[in-house]
Design an enzyme around this catalytic site. Structure first.
Site, short mmCIF file in Angstrom:
data_model
loop_
_atom_site.label_atom_id
_atom_site.label_comp_id
_atom_site.label_asym_id
_atom_site.label_seq_id
_atom_site.Cartn_x
_atom_site.Cartn_y
_atom_site.Cartn_z
N ARG A 156 -25.31 40.15 -36.31
CA ARG A 156 -25.44 39.67 -37.76
C ARG A 156 -26.10 41.10 -38.41
NH1 ARG A 156 -22.92 34.72 -39.62
NH2 ARG A 156 -23.77 35.53 -41.47
N THR A 216 -10.02 33.60 -49.39
CA THR A 216 -9.91 32.29 -49.69
C THR A 216 -10.50 31.00 -48.64
OG1 THR A 216 -7.87 32.03 -50.86
CG2 THR A 216 -9.75 31.48 -51.78
N HIS A 228 -12.47 30.82 -33.19
CA HIS A 228 -13.14 30.14 -34.71
C HIS A 228 -12.43 28.53 -34.27
CE1 HIS A 228 -16.44 30.54 -36.97
NE2 HIS A 228 -16.36 28.81 -37.20
N HIS A 259 -24.59 31.52 -28.89
CA HIS A 259 -25.46 30.43 -29.43
C HIS A 259 -26.12 30.63 -28.26
CE1 HIS A 259 -23.54 30.12 -33.89
NE2 HIS A 259 -22.97 30.02 -33.36
N GLU A 311 -19.30 42.39 -32.93
CA GLU A 311 -18.25 41.78 -33.62
C GLU A 311 -20.03 42.06 -34.49
OE1 GLU A 311 -18.64 38.07 -34.50
OE2 GLU A 311 -16.83 37.09 -33.30
N GLU A 332 -7.63 38.92 -35.57
CA GLU A 332 -7.77 38.21 -34.46
C GLU A 332 -8.21 36.88 -35.60
OE1 GLU A 332 -11.98 37.91 -32.79
OE2 GLU A 332 -11.98 35.78 -32.61
N HIS A 337 -21.44 39.10 -31.84
CA HIS A 337 -22.19 38.92 -33.52
C HIS A 337 -23.32 39.55 -33.92
CE1 HIS A 337 -21.10 37.60 -37.11
NE2 HIS A 337 -21.78 39.16 -37.29
N ASN A 366 -17.93 34.26 -26.47
CA ASN A 366 -19.22 34.35 -27.58
C ASN A 366 -19.94 34.01 -26.38
OD1 ASN A 366 -20.96 33.94 -29.67
ND2 ASN A 366 -19.22 34.29 -30.64
N ARG A 402 -29.61 36.26 -36.70
CA ARG A 402 -30.14 35.07 -36.79
C ARG A 402 -29.89 34.56 -34.84
NH1 ARG A 402 -25.93 32.35 -40.43
NH2 ARG A 402 -26.24 33.45 -41.51
N1 PXP Z 1 -14.53 34.95 -33.73
C1 PXP Z 1 -14.73 35.80 -34.51
C2 PXP Z 1 -14.53 36.95 -35.49
C3 PXP Z 1 -15.84 35.02 -34.34
O1 PXP Z 1 -16.49 35.20 -35.47
C4 PXP Z 1 -16.46 33.34 -33.86
C5 PXP Z 1 -17.72 32.91 -34.19
O2 PXP Z 1 -18.62 33.79 -34.31
C6 PXP Z 1 -15.73 33.61 -33.25
C7 PXP Z 1 -14.48 34.17 -32.80
C8 PXP Z 1 -16.23 32.28 -31.73
O3 PXP Z 1 -16.15 30.95 -33.01
P1 PXP Z 1 -16.26 29.96 -32.83
O4 PXP Z 1 -17.98 29.73 -31.24
O5 PXP Z 1 -16.48 28.59 -33.33
O6 PXP Z 1 -15.80 29.54 -31.30
#
Ligand code: PXP
Length: 256
Positions: free
Chosen positions: A54, A110, A203, A19, A79, A160, A52, A16, A58
């Site tokens: 958004r 939750t 995640h 960032h 995503e 996922e 992703h 991913n 962002r």
């Molecule tokens: N999977 C999904 C569905 C996510 O939303 C994210 C975060 O954007 C990730 C995986 C990756 O998470 P992380 O950046 O904490 O490794």
């Protein structure tokens, strides 16, 4: 155009790159370039790229998705939230996979995953054109059996499983609770596979917590971002990915 499931190579790693875009956007400049990161990830052994888009843009922007679709040769996992705008973009680009994630509080369970149970009718209609367009539709959900069964019922190809709580519990030293959460993730993964779903997880995964997740045999793909981009500061993105890949492969081999 259809996107067949890519050849399983044991356990796939989706990198991913959100960032990288976060850092770029912090200065309003053109670098670091998420596309360059994606191409480097590909060389370093990533099996796919996750981005992703958004609603508030962002980090990843529309132009990043266009650039990724044009240039990468591994699958893109797009995503997004389940909104009309994102559906139109997914239908325009037709990425390999579309992973639906909650962005608003009321879309979440939750445990933080998408509330497929509460929104089943709308999501069924939402994913139908994506499925017709050949995208593999994935639901980012908790290990709650009701969410898993609902994902299968509405016609998702993939779930996922959200590993955020497991990661947080371990990081905070709640070892027993983390073990319990891991057991629930394992049971959820088995349940999803039995329901005919392909199982992914992600995640909050890091070098320190990835191995027990990678060892769950029915999991086909891990999506990892924030840790890898942070680790890239110290050892470079290629080396950071290679080390993650190595740990995933060791854990998966040991589990067999
Ligand atoms: N999977 C999904 C569905 C996510 O939303 C994210 C975060 O954007 C990730 C995986 C990756 O998470 P992380 O950046 O904490 O490794």
């Amino acid at each position: 155009m259809t996107h067949p499931n890519p050849k399983p190579r044991g356990l796939r790693l989706g990198v991913n790159i959100d960032h990288v875009a976060t850092v770029r956007n912090a200065r309003g400049s053109a670098w670091p370039d998420p596309l360059r990161a994606a191409l480097l990830a590909e060389t370093a052994g990533a099996d796919g790229i996750t981005a992703h888009l958004r609603e508030d843009r962002r980090h990843i922007r529309d132009s990043d998705i266009e650039a990724l679709m044009a240039a990468i040769s591994i699958p893109l996992n797009f995503e997004c939230a389940a909104t009309d705008e994102m559906q139109a973009l997914a239908l325009k680009h037709r990425p390999h996979a579309v992973c639906l994630v909650p962005e608003k509080r009321e879309e979440r369970t939750t445990e933080g995953g998408l509330d497929v149970v509460g929104d089943a009718a709308r999501l069924t209609d939402f994913i139908a054109p994506l499925r017709e367009a050949g995208c593999r539709v994935s639901m980012f959900i908790s290990h709650d059996p009701r969410q898993i069964e609902a994902s299968a019922r509405i016609g998702a190809a993939v779930v996922e499983l959200h590993t955020g709580l497991y990661s947080d519990l371990l990081a905070e030293g709640h070892t027993e609770l983390a073990e319990r959460e891991l057991a629930a993730l394992r049971a959820g993964a088995d349940r999803a596979a039995a329901a005919g779903l392909e199982v992914h997880a992600g995640h909050g995964l890091t070098y320190d917590n990835v191995e027990p997740i990678a060892a769950i045999p029915v999991i086909a793909e891990l999506n990892i971002g924030h840790f890898l981009v942070g680790e890239a500061i110290f050892r470079g993105l290629g080396a950071a990915i290679e080390e993650m890949r190595r740990r995933m492969d060791i854990a998966r081999r040991a589990a067999k």
